[in-house]
Design a protein around this motif. Structure first.
Motif, PDB file in Angstrom:
ATOM      1  N   GLN A   3       0.857  -1.186   0.000  1.00 19.37           N
ATOM      2  CA  GLN A   3       0.000   0.000   0.000  1.00 19.37           C
ATOM      3  C   GLN A   3       0.891   1.233   0.000  1.00 19.37           C
ATOM      4  O   GLN A   3       1.966   1.235   0.605  1.00 19.37           O
ATOM      5  N   LEU A   4       0.436   2.290  -0.675  1.00 21.17           N
ATOM      6  CA  LEU A   4       1.254   3.479  -0.873  1.00 21.17           C
ATOM      7  C   LEU A   4       0.589   4.705  -0.257  1.00 21.17           C
ATOM      8  O   LEU A   4      -0.626   4.894  -0.408  1.00 21.17           O
ATOM      9  N   VAL A   5       1.372   5.541   0.398  1.00 23.60           N
ATOM     10  CA  VAL A   5       0.872   6.774   0.988  1.00 23.60           C
ATOM     11  C   VAL A   5       1.792   7.916   0.575  1.00 23.60           C
ATOM     12  O   VAL A   5       2.994   7.897   0.886  1.00 23.60           O
ATOM     13  N   GLU A   6       1.223   8.914  -0.091  1.00 21.53           N
ATOM     14  CA  GLU A   6       1.991  10.076  -0.523  1.00 21.53           C
ATOM     15  C   GLU A   6       1.944  11.176   0.532  1.00 21.53           C
ATOM     16  O   GLU A   6       0.969  11.294   1.288  1.00 21.53           O
ATOM     17  N   SER A   7       2.975  11.990   0.543  1.00 19.70           N
ATOM     18  CA  SER A   7       3.021  13.164   1.397  1.00 19.70           C
ATOM     19  C   SER A   7       3.982  14.168   0.780  1.00 19.70           C
ATOM     20  O   SER A   7       4.728  13.829  -0.152  1.00 19.70           O
ATOM     21  N   GLY A   8       3.952  15.384   1.313  1.00 15.94           N
ATOM     22  CA  GLY A   8       4.903  16.401   0.869  1.00 15.94           C
ATOM     23  C   GLY A   8       4.343  17.453  -0.059  1.00 15.94           C
ATOM     24  O   GLY A   8       5.044  18.399  -0.419  1.00 15.94           O
ATOM     25  N   PHE A  37       2.605  10.078 -10.914  1.00 17.61           N
ATOM     26  CA  PHE A  37       1.658  10.548 -11.902  1.00 17.61           C
ATOM     27  C   PHE A  37       1.000  11.820 -11.383  1.00 17.61           C
ATOM     28  O   PHE A  37       1.043  12.094 -10.185  1.00 17.61           O
ATOM     29  N   ARG A  38       0.391  12.559 -12.273  1.00 18.97           N
ATOM     30  CA  ARG A  38      -0.330  13.748 -11.836  1.00 18.97           C
ATOM     31  C   ARG A  38      -1.581  13.934 -12.675  1.00 18.97           C
ATOM     32  O   ARG A  38      -1.647  13.483 -13.815  1.00 18.97           O
ATOM     33  N   GLN A  39      -2.547  14.594 -12.052  1.00 18.04           N
ATOM     34  CA  GLN A  39      -3.788  14.875 -12.753  1.00 18.04           C
ATOM     35  C   GLN A  39      -4.276  16.256 -12.366  1.00 18.04           C
ATOM     36  O   GLN A  39      -4.523  16.528 -11.186  1.00 18.04           O
ATOM     37  N   ALA A  40      -4.387  17.102 -13.357  1.00 22.02           N
ATOM     38  CA  ALA A  40      -4.917  18.444 -13.160  1.00 22.02           C
ATOM     39  C   ALA A  40      -6.415  18.420 -13.448  1.00 22.02           C
ATOM     40  O   ALA A  40      -6.898  17.554 -14.188  1.00 22.02           O
ATOM     41  N   PRO A  41      -7.170  19.358 -12.896  1.00 21.45           N
ATOM     42  CA  PRO A  41      -8.628  19.384 -13.138  1.00 21.45           C
ATOM     43  C   PRO A  41      -8.944  19.419 -14.623  1.00 21.45           C
ATOM     44  O   PRO A  41      -8.381  20.214 -15.374  1.00 21.45           O
ATOM     45  N   GLY A  42      -9.825  18.528 -15.032  1.00 20.88           N
ATOM     46  CA  GLY A  42     -10.245  18.491 -16.424  1.00 20.88           C
ATOM     47  C   GLY A  42      -9.275  17.825 -17.370  1.00 20.88           C
ATOM     48  O   GLY A  42      -9.510  17.809 -18.586  1.00 20.88           O
ATOM     49  N   LYS A  43      -8.195  17.294 -16.837  1.00 22.68           N
ATOM     50  CA  LYS A  43      -7.190  16.650 -17.691  1.00 22.68           C
ATOM     51  C   LYS A  43      -7.012  15.191 -17.300  1.00 22.68           C
ATOM     52  O   LYS A  43      -7.364  14.777 -16.198  1.00 22.68           O
ATOM     53  N   GLU A  44      -6.435  14.428 -18.207  1.00 22.66           N
ATOM     54  CA  GLU A  44      -6.162  13.030 -17.917  1.00 22.66           C
ATOM     55  C   GLU A  44      -4.940  12.888 -17.011  1.00 22.66           C
ATOM     56  O   GLU A  44      -4.058  13.739 -16.993  1.00 22.66           O
ATOM     57  N   ALA A  92      -1.258  20.210  -9.789  1.00 23.67           N
ATOM     58  CA  ALA A  92      -2.039  18.983 -10.010  1.00 23.67           C
ATOM     59  C   ALA A  92      -2.076  18.181  -8.721  1.00 23.67           C
ATOM     60  O   ALA A  92      -1.344  18.468  -7.769  1.00 23.67           O
ATOM     61  N   MET A  93      -2.902  17.158  -8.738  1.00 21.12           N
ATOM     62  CA  MET A  93      -2.847  16.134  -7.700  1.00 21.12           C
ATOM     63  C   MET A  93      -1.799  15.122  -8.151  1.00 21.12           C
ATOM     64  O   MET A  93      -1.853  14.653  -9.288  1.00 21.12           O
ATOM     65  N   TYR A  94      -0.869  14.817  -7.279  1.00 21.91           N
ATOM     66  CA  TYR A  94       0.201  13.888  -7.605  1.00 21.91           C
ATOM     67  C   TYR A  94      -0.036  12.553  -6.910  1.00 21.91           C
ATOM     68  O   TYR A  94      -0.322  12.508  -5.714  1.00 21.91           O
ATOM     69  N   TYR A  95       0.096  11.492  -7.701  1.00 21.74           N
ATOM     70  CA  TYR A  95      -0.130  10.147  -7.210  1.00 21.74           C
ATOM     71  C   TYR A  95       1.118   9.301  -7.377  1.00 21.74           C
ATOM     72  O   TYR A  95       1.825   9.403  -8.372  1.00 21.74           O
ATOM     73  N   CYS A  96       1.316   8.432  -6.422  1.00 21.52           N
ATOM     74  CA  CYS A  96       2.355   7.420  -6.511  1.00 21.52           C
ATOM     75  C   CYS A  96       1.682   6.110  -6.896  1.00 21.52           C
ATOM     76  O   CYS A  96       0.565   5.822  -6.439  1.00 21.52           O
ATOM     77  N   GLN A 118      -3.334   7.677  -2.442  1.00 19.54           N
ATOM     78  CA  GLN A 118      -4.517   8.543  -2.426  1.00 19.54           C
ATOM     79  C   GLN A 118      -4.248   9.911  -3.031  1.00 19.54           C
ATOM     80  O   GLN A 118      -5.171  10.676  -3.292  1.00 19.54           O
ATOM     81  N   GLY A 119      -2.983  10.249  -3.232  1.00 22.14           N
ATOM     82  CA  GLY A 119      -2.625  11.512  -3.866  1.00 22.14           C
ATOM     83  C   GLY A 119      -2.269  12.599  -2.882  1.00 22.14           C
ATOM     84  O   GLY A 119      -2.686  12.590  -1.721  1.00 22.14           O
ATOM     85  N   THR A 120      -1.480  13.545  -3.360  1.00 20.89           N
ATOM     86  CA  THR A 120      -1.125  14.734  -2.589  1.00 20.89           C
ATOM     87  C   THR A 120      -1.149  15.928  -3.534  1.00 20.89           C
ATOM     88  O   THR A 120      -0.652  15.851  -4.660  1.00 20.89           O
ATOM     89  N   GLN A 121      -1.755  17.021  -3.079  1.00 17.24           N
ATOM     90  CA  GLN A 121      -1.968  18.180  -3.945  1.00 17.24           C
ATOM     91  C   GLN A 121      -0.723  19.066  -4.005  1.00 17.24           C
ATOM     92  O   GLN A 121      -0.137  19.385  -2.966  1.00 17.24           O
TER      93      GLN A 121
END
Length: 126
Positions: A3-8, A37-44, A92-96, A118-121
């Motif tokens: 399981q992965l947890v992002e921070s920072g 990975f990252r995801q900005a609003p409205g983008k893949e 963006a929201m950044y995901y591991c 879960q991602g970190t903004q």
């Protein structure tokens, strides 16, 4: 299963730096690749950087080359993303994510990653 947890994540002005951490609950060395990975609003969601678990090979998207560095500390079961000279477009929201998928000579696409945090903004302002 790992399981992965992002921070920072956080808010920073353009030109600033942040270091993201991805902490694994299990042995991250049990996976083949770990990526940010990252995801900005409205983008893949898009791949930012990928590292071969336990190795040195890395891959970056063109827009972050020279600014971002992915690294790992297997003793701490953690993968990092050092982000320097941040730009507004990095917001963006950044995901591991991690995967056990492997095909000789091939980097995994986003669809191959099956373990996600879960991602970190990250917000970059002018």
């Amino acid at each position: 299963q790992v399981q992965l947890v992002e921070s920072g994540g956080g808010s920073v002005q353009a030109g600033g730096s942040l270091r993201l951490s991805c902490a694994a609950s299990g042995y991250i060395s049990s996976t083949k690749f770990v990526g940010w990975f990252r995801q900005a609003p409205g983008k893949e969601r898009e791949a930012v950087a990928i590292i071969v678990t336990g190795g040195r090979n890395t891959r970056y998207r063109d827009s972050v080359k020279g600014r971002f560095t992915i690294s790992q500390d297997n003793a701490k079961n953690t993968v990092y993303l050092q982000m320097n000279n941040l730009e507004l477009e990095d917001t963006a929201m950044y995901y591991c994510a991690a995967t056990n998928w492997y095909e000789r000579g091939t980097w995994p696409g986003k669809e191959r990653f099956n373990i996600w945090g879960q991602g970190t903004q990250v917000t970059v302002s002018s």
